[in-house]
Design an enzyme around this catalytic site. Structure first.
Site, short mmCIF file in Angstrom:
data_model
loop_
_atom_site.label_atom_id
_atom_site.label_comp_id
_atom_site.label_asym_id
_atom_site.label_seq_id
_atom_site.Cartn_x
_atom_site.Cartn_y
_atom_site.Cartn_z
N HIS A 1 0.84 -1.19 0.00
CA HIS A 1 0.00 0.00 0.00
C HIS A 1 0.89 1.26 0.00
O HIS A 1 0.72 2.17 0.80
CB HIS A 1 -0.91 0.01 1.24
CG HIS A 1 -2.09 0.92 1.12
ND1 HIS A 1 -3.07 0.75 0.19
CD2 HIS A 1 -2.45 2.04 1.80
CE1 HIS A 1 -3.99 1.69 0.32
NE2 HIS A 1 -3.63 2.50 1.29
N THR B 1 -2.40 2.76 -4.78
CA THR B 1 -2.65 3.18 -3.40
C THR B 1 -3.49 4.46 -3.35
O THR B 1 -3.15 5.46 -3.97
CB THR B 1 -1.29 3.45 -2.72
OG1 THR B 1 -0.50 2.26 -2.82
CG2 THR B 1 -1.46 3.83 -1.26
N GLU B 2 -4.59 4.42 -2.61
CA GLU B 2 -5.45 5.58 -2.39
C GLU B 2 -5.89 6.25 -3.69
O GLU B 2 -6.09 7.46 -3.76
CB GLU B 2 -4.74 6.62 -1.50
CG GLU B 2 -4.22 6.06 -0.17
CD GLU B 2 -5.32 5.65 0.80
OE1 GLU B 2 -6.40 6.25 0.74
OE2 GLU B 2 -5.10 4.72 1.59
N LEU B 3 -6.01 5.43 -4.74
CA LEU B 3 -6.40 5.91 -6.08
C LEU B 3 -5.47 7.00 -6.61
O LEU B 3 -5.88 7.86 -7.39
CB LEU B 3 -7.85 6.37 -6.12
CG LEU B 3 -8.93 5.29 -5.97
CD1 LEU B 3 -10.31 5.87 -6.31
CD2 LEU B 3 -8.67 4.08 -6.85
N TRP C 1 -7.82 9.99 -4.12
CA TRP C 1 -9.18 10.14 -3.58
C TRP C 1 -9.17 10.81 -2.20
O TRP C 1 -10.18 10.85 -1.52
CB TRP C 1 -9.95 8.83 -3.60
CG TRP C 1 -9.59 7.78 -2.57
CD1 TRP C 1 -8.61 7.84 -1.62
CD2 TRP C 1 -10.24 6.51 -2.39
NE1 TRP C 1 -8.60 6.69 -0.87
CE2 TRP C 1 -9.60 5.85 -1.33
CE3 TRP C 1 -11.30 5.88 -3.02
CZ2 TRP C 1 -9.98 4.59 -0.89
CZ3 TRP C 1 -11.68 4.61 -2.59
CH2 TRP C 1 -11.03 3.98 -1.53
#
Lengths: 399, 379
Positions: B92, B128-130, B282
């Site tokens: 991640h 990771t996290e868009l 995001w």
């Protein structure tokens, strides 16, 4: 709305934070449309745009006011000074002086018109209570420090405690400078939490002079030293001994660190002896009591400021430090830690953790920079204006 | 002050918020177990229902150690053949921003574990996290993926709708699936918000909003933290009741159906090309990288970490490499965010540290320790 406000000292004739706080509060109230009549025990030269009254219309020179009416004088040193002024008009002890001021509170109340009485700390509580008895007007007492803070939770003077408790019980409302202090008041004075409002202290960023960094400290920095700063009276309350124990730990890891101590007090000798017995005297600088430009230049030069207080009702020094862009490590046992989020915090007794946190700031410039940047922004918003708004609502609930 | 002596950074056994085992057990109980059980029931009840998971390698590792029951439920869901596992970095991490070799290694490590646990080979990628940009899309296409997920941020869409499949700019044919953040966040953020004018959100109401897309779009991408179900939105908010009836309410409209990301890529035509020259994500209102790389501490920490990469690899010490990789997890940098610290926002809610400054200190101290060990190894 007119407030009859009893204080004990006032800048520039002050020895510590109480006078500064009273000035900040009175000025901000005035700015917010509240009339303030500020009462002091002795006549002194002051220049403000609100009125003053004095319990004794004898004009004293500044030196006498500073040395004898100092808000933080304990009775031992008061009597020492008292000996030198044996023939003067003062009572035999600080306590008598407080009581004499208390009686005069009635005269003051009789000769003035007002809607609310507001008394700051135990020194002016008897005056406030007398004024309430004479006038029947509501009384607000403001706690800037309790006897438990002043003695570093050591030996509490019972007579002072009684005056504090009497004042809070007689008052219609109690204002404390922090949640931390509110808890002490509830726990140790048995006052109902609903009777206490918290109004944190403020700082005027445009009135805090910013000097250029201290030249000799800068010289040290050029030679690769980092400066860790302590500012405060050298008393049990302020925890200079914990500061030195943390210093000892830090020097094991970062030998090129200087610990600068600005302040004087009854623990001065003890503090010097401790640094000698810890074997760190070479790295500890005793700067003595500093104010104004000299203090400002030290804040500017420091890499980090530490407030290791054992019991600190508020603590204005970390706010001053942040206005100078010097980041802070704070004792959790303080009111300031309630308003400063952008700081590293530690328990005063955990000198290992304190050392660890100070070391981090010394080691990592990006940490120092980010703490300073955000901390400055944060304390610039901590104005006396906010305090005045809280007090205004306390007053209007009583009148 | 145990720098250089103690090497256990990730297994605090203090039973505090720093204790990974306790956190996994807590979240498993509140979310992974009840949410996945609910989804399995829905899969059994509705043959049309589909769902996809993006599970990091770190989480799969921790679940197998501390909540094998959760992992078994995920496996059971996947057996329905209507559950897709999406690809991502094992740790991640933000590796794509710093080191492409490491990025490839972490994606491959993740795929390997997915294959091992679920017997699947992911075809669609989500970073990771868009976190997303054209460069990432082009890179990922070369790795063999057919689609990629991103935030349907207003500033990249302009007048366009997130409810179609697009082609990622500069790629041959990589499908871009954009999150419908309004409908996703209605569930993820606003579901229990009593001051929201649409509260309480019921499944029929939500289905009616989805139905409104028909005619003006082909797909509604609902991307959210899995922990929305039971952890961010607690059970007593009614989130599980909502989940239980949502599929049948959606399916009651004849034009509606469920698809997994790779099915969507095959089923729908790409309506046009979308270019994202600068990174989006995001996170937060800004939808950019500032949640992880917004202040000097965060930059300092990540540069210090990635600059150790060559030395770590040269040691050929698997243990050191694994420690280093755990430190690449983006959450470490998220905890150092000072943007909204004072407002008590989500950064603070998720952080196990007292302040972003403490998060930085612990990270840097651990990294210093790792560097000492690497240097010792080289001697």
């Amino acid at each position: 709305m007119r407030v009859l406000m009893f204080g004990w000292e006032f800048p520039p004739h002050n020895s510590g934070g109480l006078g500064v706080a009273c000035q900040g509060i009175a000025r901000a109230l005035k700015k917010n449309g509240i009339d303030v009549l500020f009462v002091l025990p002795k006549a002194i030269g002051v220049n403000e745009d609100f009125e003053f009254d004095f319990a004794q219309d004898v004009f004293l020179d500044v030196v006498n006011v500073n040395s004898i009416l100092a808000a933080y004088q304990n009775r031992l040193s008061y009597q020492t000074i008292r000996g030198k002024y044996a023939e003067s008009i003062y009572g035999a002890t600080l306590f008598d002086e407080v009581m004499r001021y208390g009686i005069k509170g009635g005269d003051i109340a009789k000769r003035n018109k007002f809607d609310v009485i507001h008394a700051h700390d135990w020194l002016s509580f008897p005056a406030g209570v007398t004024a309430k008895e004479v006038s029947g007007k509501p009384l607000v007492v403001h706690i800037h420090a309790t006897e438990f803070d002043r003695t570093g939770n050591g030996f509490v003077d019972k007579r002072v405690y009684e005056v504090e408790k009497m004042g809070m019980e007689a008052a219609d409302h109690v204002v404390s400078v922090s949640e931390f202090t509110k808890k002490i008041i509830v726990d140790n004075y048995d006052i109902s939490p609903s009777k206490i409002s918290v109004a944190h202290n403020g700082i005027e960023s445009d009135q805090t002079p910013i000097a250029s960094p201290d030249a000799s400290l800068l010289e040290l920095k050029k030679n690769g030293y980092r400066i860790v700063l302590f500012v405060g009276r050298l008393t049990l309350q302020k925890g200079p001994d914990y500061f030195l124990h943390a210093a000892k730990r830090i020097l094991d890891y970062a030998p090129k660190t200087i610990f600068a101590i600005a302040g004087s007090g009854d623990m001065e000798r003890q503090t010097m002896e401790l640094s000698a017995s810890l074997g760190i005297s070479r790295n500890v600088l005793f700067l003595g009591f500093l104010r104004g430009e000299a203090l400002s230049s030290v804040y500017r030069a420091a890499d980090i400021f530490v407030m290791p207080s054992v019991s600190e009702p508020f603590g204005i020094t970390p706010l001053e430090s942040l206005l100078h862009d010097t980041p802070v490590v704070l004792s959790k046992q303080s009111g300031a830690s309630e308003v400063i989020l952008h700081a590293l915090k530690t328990d005063f007794w955990d000198t290992e953790d304190m050392a660890d946190k100070i070391l981090s700031v010394i080691r990592y410039p990006s940490l120092k920079e980010e703490m300073a940047r955000n901390g400055h922004k944060e304390v610039a918003l901590q104005t006396w204006d906010k305090t005045a708004h809280k007090l205004k609502s306390v007053y209007s609930n009583l009148t | 002050m145990s720098i250089g002596h103690d090497s256990v950074y990730f297994n605090d056994e203090s039973s505090t918020s720093l204790d990974n085992k306790e956190i996994i057990k807590k979240v498993a109980k509140k979310c992974y177990i009840p949410a996945t059980t609910t989804l399995i029931n829905l899969l059994e009840k509705h043959p049309e229902f589909k769902v996809s998971f993006s599970i990091t390698g770190v989480l799969m590792e921790q679940l197998s150690m501390w909540s094998p029951e959760s992992l078994d439920l995920f496996k059971k869901a996947v057996k329905s053949k209507r559950v897709e596992i999406v690809s991502e970095t094992y740790y991640h991490s933000l590796a794509f921003l710093y080191n492409k070799d490491e990025f490839v290694s972490q994606v491959n490590l993740h795929s390997k574990l997915v294959k091992q646990i679920f017997g699947l080979k992911p075809k669609v990628f989500r970073n990771t996290e868009l976190i997303y940009s054209d460069e990432l899309a082009q890179f990922v296409e070369k790795m063999g993926y057919i689609g990629i997920l991103a935030e349907g941020a207003d500033h990249i869409l302009g007048w366009r709708s997130p409810n179609y499949i697009y082609k990622a700019a500069g790629t041959k044919n990589l499908a871009l699936l954009l999150k419908n953040y309004r409908l996703s966040d209605d569930i993820a953020f606003r579901f229990s918000e009593r001051s929201w004018s649409e509260w309480p959100l019921t499944a029929p109401k939500f289905a009616s909003w989805v139905n409104q897309v028909n005619g003006g779009g082909e797909i509604v991408n609902l991307f959210m933290d899995y922990e929305t179900l039971g952890e961010h939105q607690w059970e007593d908010t009614g989130i599980f009741e909502f989940l239980k009836s949502m599929p049948s309410d959606i399916l009651s409209h004849p034009d509606n159906d469920f698809v997994t990301p790779s099915e969507a890529v095959k089923k729908f035509k790409k309506v046009s090309e979308i270019s994202v020259p600068h990174y989006i994500s995001w996170a937060d209102m800004e939808r950019d990288l500032t949640a992880w790389l917004g202040n000097p501490m965060q930059h300092d920490a990540s540069h210090s970490l990635y600059s150790l990469y060559d030395q770590i690899v040269n040691t050929k010490d698997e243990d050191l490499l694994s420690v280093w990789r755990k430190m690449t997890t983006s959450d470490h940098f998220y905890y150092m965010c000072t943007k909204w610290f004072a407002d008590g926002d989500v950064h603070k809610y998720f952080s196990p540290y007292e302040s972003p400054y403490d998060a930085f200190r612990y990270f840097m101290n651990a990294l210093t320790d790792l560097r000492i060990r690497v240097e010792r190894d080289q001697k």
